[in-house]
Design an enzyme around this catalytic site. Structure first.
Site, PDB file in Angstrom:
ATOM      1  N   HIS A 348      14.771  -7.347   7.457  1.00 13.98           N
ATOM      2  CA  HIS A 348      14.170  -5.828   7.920  1.00 13.98           C
ATOM      3  C   HIS A 348      15.131  -4.925   7.177  1.00 13.98           C
ATOM      4  O   HIS A 348      14.620  -3.642   6.702  1.00 13.98           O
ATOM      5  CB  HIS A 348      14.686  -5.690   9.443  1.00 13.98           C
ATOM      6  CG  HIS A 348      13.971  -6.382  10.165  1.00 13.98           C
ATOM      7  ND1 HIS A 348      14.307  -6.632  11.719  1.00 13.98           N
ATOM      8  CD2 HIS A 348      12.650  -6.667  10.152  1.00 13.98           C
ATOM      9  CE1 HIS A 348      13.231  -7.425  12.325  1.00 13.98           C
ATOM     10  NE2 HIS A 348      12.288  -7.373  11.342  1.00 13.98           N
ATOM     11  N   ARG A 455       5.650  -7.528  -2.909  1.00 16.95           N
ATOM     12  CA  ARG A 455       5.786  -8.543  -1.706  1.00 16.95           C
ATOM     13  C   ARG A 455       4.802  -8.009  -0.716  1.00 16.95           C
ATOM     14  O   ARG A 455       4.978  -7.191   0.120  1.00 16.95           O
ATOM     15  CB  ARG A 455       7.148  -8.272  -1.067  1.00 16.95           C
ATOM     16  CG  ARG A 455       8.361  -8.496  -2.196  1.00 16.95           C
ATOM     17  CD  ARG A 455       9.726  -8.447  -1.310  1.00 16.95           C
ATOM     18  NE  ARG A 455      10.719  -9.280  -1.913  1.00 16.95           N
ATOM     19  CZ  ARG A 455      11.735  -8.853  -2.640  1.00 16.95           C
ATOM     20  NH1 ARG A 455      11.558  -7.638  -3.012  1.00 16.95           N
ATOM     21  NH2 ARG A 455      12.687  -9.772  -2.996  1.00 16.95           N
ATOM     22  N   ARG A 491       2.416 -10.595  -5.253  1.00 15.19           N
ATOM     23  CA  ARG A 491       2.679 -12.229  -4.728  1.00 15.19           C
ATOM     24  C   ARG A 491       1.774 -12.464  -3.084  1.00 15.19           C
ATOM     25  O   ARG A 491       1.935 -11.544  -2.394  1.00 15.19           O
ATOM     26  CB  ARG A 491       4.188 -12.337  -4.392  1.00 15.19           C
ATOM     27  CG  ARG A 491       4.557 -13.540  -3.471  1.00 15.19           C
ATOM     28  CD  ARG A 491       5.898 -13.784  -3.503  1.00 15.19           C
ATOM     29  NE  ARG A 491       6.705 -12.732  -2.630  1.00 15.19           N
ATOM     30  CZ  ARG A 491       7.859 -12.578  -2.577  1.00 15.19           C
ATOM     31  NH1 ARG A 491       8.757 -13.439  -3.254  1.00 15.19           N
ATOM     32  NH2 ARG A 491       8.553 -12.113  -1.335  1.00 15.19           N
ATOM     33  N   GLU A 590      11.168 -21.026  -7.929  1.00 14.08           N
ATOM     34  CA  GLU A 590      12.355 -20.651  -6.965  1.00 14.08           C
ATOM     35  C   GLU A 590      12.796 -21.996  -6.269  1.00 14.08           C
ATOM     36  O   GLU A 590      13.765 -22.028  -5.348  1.00 14.08           O
ATOM     37  CB  GLU A 590      12.103 -19.684  -5.890  1.00 14.08           C
ATOM     38  CG  GLU A 590      10.793 -19.280  -5.397  1.00 14.08           C
ATOM     39  CD  GLU A 590      10.451 -18.297  -4.649  1.00 14.08           C
ATOM     40  OE1 GLU A 590      11.326 -17.556  -4.481  1.00 14.08           O
ATOM     41  OE2 GLU A 590       9.451 -18.116  -3.882  1.00 14.08           O
ATOM     42  N   CYS A 661      12.615 -12.028 -10.991  1.00 14.89           N
ATOM     43  CA  CYS A 661      12.520 -10.904 -10.185  1.00 14.89           C
ATOM     44  C   CYS A 661      13.399 -10.937  -8.902  1.00 14.89           C
ATOM     45  O   CYS A 661      13.207 -10.239  -8.038  1.00 14.89           O
ATOM     46  CB  CYS A 661      10.998 -10.652  -9.514  1.00 14.89           C
ATOM     47  SG  CYS A 661      10.356 -12.370  -8.695  1.00 14.89           S
TER      48      CYS A 661
HETATM   49  C1  PEP Z   1      13.449 -14.627  -4.955  1.00 16.26           C
HETATM   50  O1  PEP Z   1      13.774 -15.464  -3.961  1.00 16.26           O
HETATM   51  O2  PEP Z   1      14.424 -14.350  -5.886  1.00 16.26           O
HETATM   52  C2  PEP Z   1      12.775 -13.363  -4.620  1.00 16.26           C
HETATM   53  C3  PEP Z   1      12.316 -12.583  -5.642  1.00 16.26           C
HETATM   54  O3  PEP Z   1      11.838 -13.382  -3.514  1.00 16.26           O
HETATM   55  P1  PEP Z   1      12.172 -12.965  -2.209  1.00 16.26           P
HETATM   56  O4  PEP Z   1      13.516 -12.260  -2.372  1.00 16.26           O
HETATM   57  O5  PEP Z   1      11.191 -12.196  -1.547  1.00 16.26           O
HETATM   58  O6  PEP Z   1      12.402 -14.378  -1.396  1.00 16.26           O
HETATM   59 MG    MG Z   2      11.952 -15.949  -2.874  1.00  8.29          MG
END
Ligand code: PEP
Ligand code: MG
Length: 734
Positions: A348, A455, A491, A590, A661
């Site tokens: 949040h 996102r 995404r 990731e 990212c």
């Molecule tokens: C990440 O994991 O680096 C990413 C960009 O996605 P999120 O922060 O939304 O998990």
């Molecule tokens: Mg992520």
């Protein structure tokens, strides 16, 4: 001076009236001084020469006892009580019976009101009640500034400067004035004209309040309102508590208005809780405050938060907790800072930061207790500090900081149309991370090359039910419309872990970060995923569409998801709808297991993007949201940097477009390392584009690549200091 005299006259009148009503020979008023002692400020019956001359140390005498225990005490033979402290100047030796009640404000004793009689008498419950009611009237009048003197009101006016520590969730500094997210109602009408009417008003307000709480819990609409489930449970417990209701009834019976009764019970409950040895009770103080505030708002007919009222132009909003939707209700132009008492650096709060880029800190414990609407405040989200009612010196120091910040912003703005090119002519694509319509103006303002990560889950997280196909389509279309020719990477839904959709219960998991989330959900429950893809395809008719799949752990997941996307494309064509001109499907890297599948994945993917937030947390097995461990390992360690380099080399080999990212892309030093490793595209929070571009423009990428070749072979926990040294030696702006 005249004001001071009239204040004294009013105090004298109060004690005289009480004495005559209760039929007592003595009535005295003591108020707490800055040093904690209690000063006799008015008396009817004791020696007038003692006024302002009699001081009792904290805990001294029967008056001190009442103050310390914050509850009424009576003694028929006061002089023989062990705590009795004899003060010859008062002439009180003639009086035997004693009753004292605390004057409470916010549960703290700010004074004591006493009555004494010559005879050894017992005071009736009604008399003690009446004294307590009077004590409350005195407290309210003192707080409203009615009867004050400089020395004795330190405790009632929170006029001293104070500093609080919290966790920073953005990097800027803001000066402004406090807006309490949940406005406090000031009770001005204390004495009831019609007791039955007050009883009915209170009854109705309680029904409305309990109805609201039950409703919120039933709808599970907690994320929108920023409520914790636990907090609502506590509210519900209090609201249905018979003891609480009985105490409210008793307070009404003493002739108070409904509002004053709520205030009175809150004060007494707070005072009791503050004295509980178990700190868990003290934690619950907030609940009783919040609940009483809500009830007062129902009584006054205003149930809204400050967002809907008028806000100063330099608002620093302070709340116990707040959901993203509630924050978005504020006028962005007027919002300078945000301070939350609770809420980890969770999703949040992260949304708040990403969407608004205002100075924000969280976990600022105890601030609500100390703050008043309209107080001057400074939020230093660099150091994680809040200064309330700052001194002139602190204000000037921070004004300098803000001016410096503004100068920097102006420099970055001047770079807006300058391409991010290194000194050795390497073009680096700088993109922004976004998630709400709200973010779009940032695309133009920052001069970014596109949206490197949209996102999509944020739309799901701030609504109270699943956004329908047409709602999703509308959002994606407006994003593409405003991006124009600039690329946008959508995404697919990445929920689970710390990203919770309140109306979608997936069942409790021991290890949610490693659980049923993101692409895993999409593949097990394809309906949700397919609806989203359909919305994206419809939104992108006649233009390019880029879709990125999160949390891929195995190449087969990418293939299956791609199959589902292709099926939706076929359906779209079958229905004769216009297709996107080009469809590109990419994968996020990731999960560490993908590092050993790159040669299979890269030929299949149209592009890949490193999610360094997750990749680093999984590489080191250190929860990114847990302060105790997240700072332990550095993304600038040789281990993490080698993993990134391995990805760069593989992407080069396969000619697959690559970007990164995670949050590190937005920090100039980290971004410098990424460019040195060979990244030519990165995506970050909009506010970071300027500083990162300034870094790129001053960097010789090839020079850093050579330095990194050596550094990566070293056995170190972090290369942070080495990289800083490189920047300093070669003049890179970080
Ligand atoms: C990440 O994991 O680096 C990413 C960009 O996605 P999120 O922060 O939304 O998990
Ligand atoms: Mg992520």
């Amino acid at each position: 001076m005249a004001e001071h005299e009239s204040a004294q006259a009013r105090l004298d009148k109060v004690v005289m009236l009480i004495a005559s009503n209760i039929v007592a020979e003595v009535c005295s008023l003591y108020l707490r001084r800055r040093d904690g002692s209690l000063e006799l400020v008015a008396t009817e019956g004791l020696n007038p020469g003692a006024v302002h001359n009699t001081h009792l140390k904290p805990g001294e005498g029967l008056v001190g006892l009442v103050a310390e225990q914050a509850e009424p005490k009576q003694f028929a033979d006061a002089q023989h009580h062990p705590a009795f402290s004899y003060r010859p100047e008062t002439g009180e030796e003639a009086y035997h019976s004693f009753v004292g009640v605390p004057i409470l404000r916010g549960g703290h004793t700010i004074g004591v009101l006493t009555v004494q009689n010559r005879t050894m008498r017992q005071y009736g419950d009604e008399e003690v009640e009446a004294l307590q009611t009077t004590a409350m009237v005195i407290a309210e009048t003192l707080a409203a500034g009615g009867i004050v003197s400089d020395e004795v009101t330190a405790e009632t006016r929170r006029d001293s400067n104070a500093r609080f520590m919290g966790q920073p969730i953005s990097e800027s500094v803001a000066l402004g004035h406090v807006v309490l997210h949940e406005p406090r109602i000031v009770v001005t009408r204390l004495i009831a004209e019609d007791v039955d009417l007050e009883r009915r008003r209170l009854q109705q307000a309680i029904e409305e309040l309990t109805g609201q709480i039950d409703d919120m819990m039933e709808r599970g609409d907690l994320a929108r309102a920023g409520e914790h489930h636990e907090v609502l449970e506590a509210f519900r417990m209090f609201a249905h508590d018979h003891g609480w209701r009985r105490r409210l009834d008793e307070a009404l019976a003493t002739g108070l208005t409904a509002e004053a009764a709520v205030q009175r019970v809150r004060n007494d409950t707070r005072a009791r809780m503050l004295r509980m040895p178990d700190p868990r009770f003290r934690d619950r103080l907030h609940d009783i405050d919040d609940l009483s505030n809500r009830l007062l708002r129902f009584l006054s007919g205003g149930t809204e938060t400050a967002a809907t009222g008028s806000c100063p132009r330099d608002a620093i909003v302070i709340a116990r907790t707040m959901g993203p939707a509630e924050l978005l209700d504020y006028d962005r132009q007027r919002l300078r800072g945000l301070v939350l008492e609770e809420g980890g650096v969770n999703s949040h709060v992260a949304i708040v930061r990403r969407a608004l880029g205002i100075a924000a800190i969280t976990q600022c414990k105890g601030v609500l207790e100390a703050v008043e609407q309209g107080d001057a405040a400074i939020v230093d989200a660099q150091g994680g500090e809040l200064h309330l009612r700052p001194t002139q010196e602190v204000i000037s120091a921070y004004s300098d900081k803000v001016r410096f910040q503004a100068r920097k912003q102006a420099q970055y703005a001047a770079l807006r149309n300058v391409p991010a090119m290194t000194l050795d002519d390497q073009r680096v694509g700088l993109h922004i991370n976004a998630g709400l319509l709200f973010d779009l103006p940032h695309l133009d303002q920052s001069g970014a090359d596109g949206i490197g990560l949209f996102r999509t889950e944020l739309q799901f997280m701030i609504s109270s039910t699943f956004p329908r196909l047409d709602q999703q389509t509308r959002l994606y279309k407006s994003i593409l419309d405003s991006a124009g020719k600039r690329p946008v990477v959508f995404r697919s839904l990445d929920v689970g872990g710390d990203k919770v959709i309140p109306y979608f219960r997936a069942g409790a998991e021991e290890n949610p970060a490693l659980g049923w989330r993101a692409i895993r959900m999409a593949l097990d429950r394809p309906a949700l995923f397919r609806t989203q893809i359909r919305a994206l395809l419809r939104a992108a008719q006649g233009r390019e569409l880029r879709v990125m799949l999160p949390m891929i752990s195995d190449v087969s997941e990418f293939e299956t998801a791609r199959g589902l996307i292709d099926r939706e494309l076929t359906i779209l064509k079958k229905h004769g709808r216009t297709e996107p001109t080009k469809l590109m499907v990419g994968a996020m890297i990731e999960v560490p297991a993908l590092l050993w599948q790159l040669d299979s994945l890269l030929p299949l993917a149209d592009f890949v993007s490193v999610g360094s937030n997750d990749l680093v947390q999984f590489l080191f097995a250190a929860d990114r949201g847990n302060d105790r461990v997240s700072g332990r390992f550095d993304a600038l360690s040789p281990a993490a940097l080698r993993a990134f380099r391995q990805i760069v080399l593989a992407a080069d080999r396969h000619g697959t477009p690559l970007t990164l990212c995670g949050e590190m892309a937005g920090r100039p030093l980290e971004a410098m390392a990424l460019v040195g490793l060979g990244f030519r595209s990165i995506s970050m929070a909009p506010a970071s584009v300027g500083p990162v571009k300034a870094m790129v423009l001053s960097l010789d990428a090839e020079n850093l690549r050579r330095r990194l070749d050596t550094l990566l072979e070293e056995r170190k926990t972090s290369l942070r200091e080495d990289l800083k040294r490189f920047a300093a030696e070669t003049g890179v702006q970080i």
